[in-house]
Design an enzyme around this catalytic site. Structure first.
Site, short mmCIF file in Angstrom:
data_model
loop_
_atom_site.label_atom_id
_atom_site.label_comp_id
_atom_site.label_asym_id
_atom_site.label_seq_id
_atom_site.Cartn_x
_atom_site.Cartn_y
_atom_site.Cartn_z
N GLY A 11 31.13 58.36 50.05
CA GLY A 11 31.23 57.75 48.73
C GLY A 11 31.18 56.24 48.83
O GLY A 11 32.09 55.64 49.42
N GLY A 12 30.12 55.62 48.26
CA GLY A 12 29.94 54.18 48.41
C GLY A 12 30.33 53.38 47.19
O GLY A 12 29.78 52.29 46.95
N SER A 14 33.51 51.47 44.79
CA SER A 14 34.37 50.33 45.13
C SER A 14 35.49 50.72 46.10
O SER A 14 35.75 50.02 47.08
CB SER A 14 34.96 49.72 43.86
OG SER A 14 35.68 50.68 43.10
N TRP A 15 36.16 51.86 45.85
CA TRP A 15 37.29 52.22 46.71
C TRP A 15 36.81 52.78 48.05
O TRP A 15 37.37 52.48 49.09
CB TRP A 15 38.21 53.19 45.99
CG TRP A 15 39.48 53.57 46.70
CD1 TRP A 15 40.10 54.78 46.64
CD2 TRP A 15 40.32 52.76 47.55
NE1 TRP A 15 41.25 54.78 47.40
CE2 TRP A 15 41.42 53.55 47.97
CE3 TRP A 15 40.25 51.45 48.00
CZ2 TRP A 15 42.42 53.08 48.82
CZ3 TRP A 15 41.26 50.96 48.85
CH2 TRP A 15 42.32 51.79 49.24
N GLY A 16 35.76 53.58 48.04
CA GLY A 16 35.22 54.08 49.30
C GLY A 16 34.77 52.95 50.20
O GLY A 16 35.05 52.94 51.41
N ARG A 35 24.57 57.55 48.31
CA ARG A 35 23.35 58.24 47.89
C ARG A 35 22.14 57.31 47.86
O ARG A 35 21.03 57.72 48.21
CB ARG A 35 23.54 58.82 46.48
CG ARG A 35 24.52 59.97 46.41
CD ARG A 35 24.49 60.61 45.03
NE ARG A 35 25.53 61.63 44.91
CZ ARG A 35 25.42 62.87 45.37
NH1 ARG A 35 24.31 63.24 46.00
NH2 ARG A 35 26.39 63.73 45.22
N ALA A 143 41.11 48.37 44.22
CA ALA A 143 40.14 48.08 45.28
C ALA A 143 39.82 46.59 45.40
O ALA A 143 39.72 46.06 46.51
CB ALA A 143 38.86 48.89 45.03
N LYS A 194 49.43 59.27 36.86
CA LYS A 194 49.53 57.86 36.48
C LYS A 194 48.29 57.38 35.75
O LYS A 194 48.36 56.46 34.93
CB LYS A 194 49.83 57.00 37.71
CG LYS A 194 48.81 57.08 38.83
CD LYS A 194 47.71 56.03 38.73
CE LYS A 194 46.66 56.23 39.79
NZ LYS A 194 45.60 55.23 39.76
N THR A 251 48.65 50.56 38.10
CA THR A 251 47.58 51.08 37.25
C THR A 251 47.83 50.79 35.77
O THR A 251 46.90 50.54 35.01
CB THR A 251 47.41 52.59 37.47
OG1 THR A 251 47.24 52.84 38.86
CG2 THR A 251 46.20 53.13 36.74
N ARG A 258 40.81 50.84 35.83
CA ARG A 258 39.79 51.44 34.97
C ARG A 258 40.41 52.20 33.81
O ARG A 258 39.93 52.15 32.68
CB ARG A 258 38.92 52.39 35.79
CG ARG A 258 38.26 51.78 37.00
CD ARG A 258 37.66 52.86 37.88
NE ARG A 258 37.28 52.36 39.18
CZ ARG A 258 36.83 53.12 40.17
NH1 ARG A 258 36.72 54.43 39.98
NH2 ARG A 258 36.49 52.60 41.33
#
Length: 338
Positions: A11-12, A14-16, A35, A143, A194, A251, A258
């Site tokens: 997974g590319g 922000s967090w990955g 991907r 992130a 959360k 959060t 987000r």
């Protein structure tokens, strides 16, 4: 000196990408799967992810690929950093390439629609692995701040303490302090619920309410998280720690969140479709809210804030009506249902 561990981060976003940086800074060899070829080229040639972390320089040790089999080859840790609702389908594609004996780590904070399963349960379903091979990394992990190498903490959670300790070692850096916890259920629920509470706080903020209202939602949101966690067999003390209160506070209060930002737009009067159309990254609480309420109903747990958020998102309830429903509930003692 060779790396002690090898990790495949799938997974590319922000967090990955950020966690790939953390792993590399901790001395772990990292292969990042994404991907899109253009993103992979940017990571490999310019050491940046311009779509999700513009201006952040990634370690040269983070190598990217569009080939999941290549990323997974020889991995000690398989780190899952895709949207929660796509996990099952992705895992089914990756099964043939996941090395035997590897530890599968979830970075996701959601509950699967339809099954109401936590991410570790989805992993177990698809891969058929034992609890000693499934972990989560969770906590107040915005992130962008971590990508700036600002101080942060996290929890490496696994039912098996030695596995949690190995994950801790693989991602401990001077700016990223990792604790261990064997309460996987509690840590996963803290991360998932959360997001729903942050949506509610965002709605309150968007409606112009002040800190009293937001503090009320955060504290009562924690109370309903504890009720659900205990009903599912978790340790209520987990909710007072990094995976519970820590993640909840970050959060609910940060403009980088987000879910909080998504809720603010709803509170300002935008429709769900309008907000979705302008939101690039996944706000996990939007879909997971229904699954969390399904879990609560199945276990006889009262979660009024979650219920109000589901009503607002999926049943046509207005922000004003949702807030009124919360404020006019019958009187209760502060601590009940645990």
């Amino acid at each position: 000196m060779s790396a002690r561990y090898r990790a495949a981060v799938l997974g590319g976003g922000s967090w990955g990408t950020t966690f790939s940086m953390v792993l590399s800074d901790a001395g772990t060899e990292v292969s990042l799967w994404a991907r899109r070829p253009e993103l992979v080229r940017a990571v490999n040639e310019r050491h940046t992810n311009p779509d999700y972390l513009p201006g952040v320089e990634l370690p040269a040790g983070v190598r990217a690929t569009t080939d999941a089999a290549e990323a997974l080859r020889g991995a000690d840790f398989v780190v899952l950093a895709v949207p929660s609702q796509t996990l099952r389908a992705n895992l089914l594609d990756w099964v043939p390439h996941i090395p035997a004996g590897t530890t599968v780590v979830s970075l996701m904070k959601g509950i699967e629609l339809g099954t109401a399963k936590r991410m570790s349960e989805v992993v177990t379903d698809v891969l058929g692995v034992g609890p000693e091979r499934v972990a989560t990394l969770t906590g107040p992990n915005l992130a962008w701040e971590i990508a700036q190498r600002q101080p942060a903490v996290a929890v490496a959670a696994c039912a098996d303490q030695p596995t949690a300790e190995r994950l801790q070692q693989a991602c401990m850096t001077p700016y990223f302090r990792t604790y261990t916890n064997t309460d996987l259920i509690g840590c996963e629920l803290g991360g998932a619920v959360k997001n729903v509470i942050a949506l509610a706080v965002g709605v309150a903020s968007g409606m112009g309410f002040g800190d009293n209202a937001k503090a009320a939602l955060i504290t009562r949101g924690l109370a309903e998280t504890v009720r659900l966690a205990v009903a599912l067999g978790a340790d209520e003390h987990t909710m007072a720690g990094v995976a519970g209160m820590g993640d909840l506070v970050a959060t609910c209060n940060s403009p980088l969140s987000r879910n909080r930002t998504f809720g603010e737009q709803l509170g300002r009067g935008h429709t769900l479709d309008e907000v979705i159309s302008t939101t690039r990254q996944t706000a996990e609480g939007v879909k997971s809210s229904e699954s969390i309420l399904q879990l609560a109903t199945a276990h006889g747990v009262e979660m009024p804030i979650t219920e109000a958020v589901v009503g607002l998102l999926h049943k046509g309830l207005s922000p004003a009506d949702a807030m009124q429903a919360l404020m006019t509930r019958s009187a209760k003692p502060e601590r009940y249902g645990v």
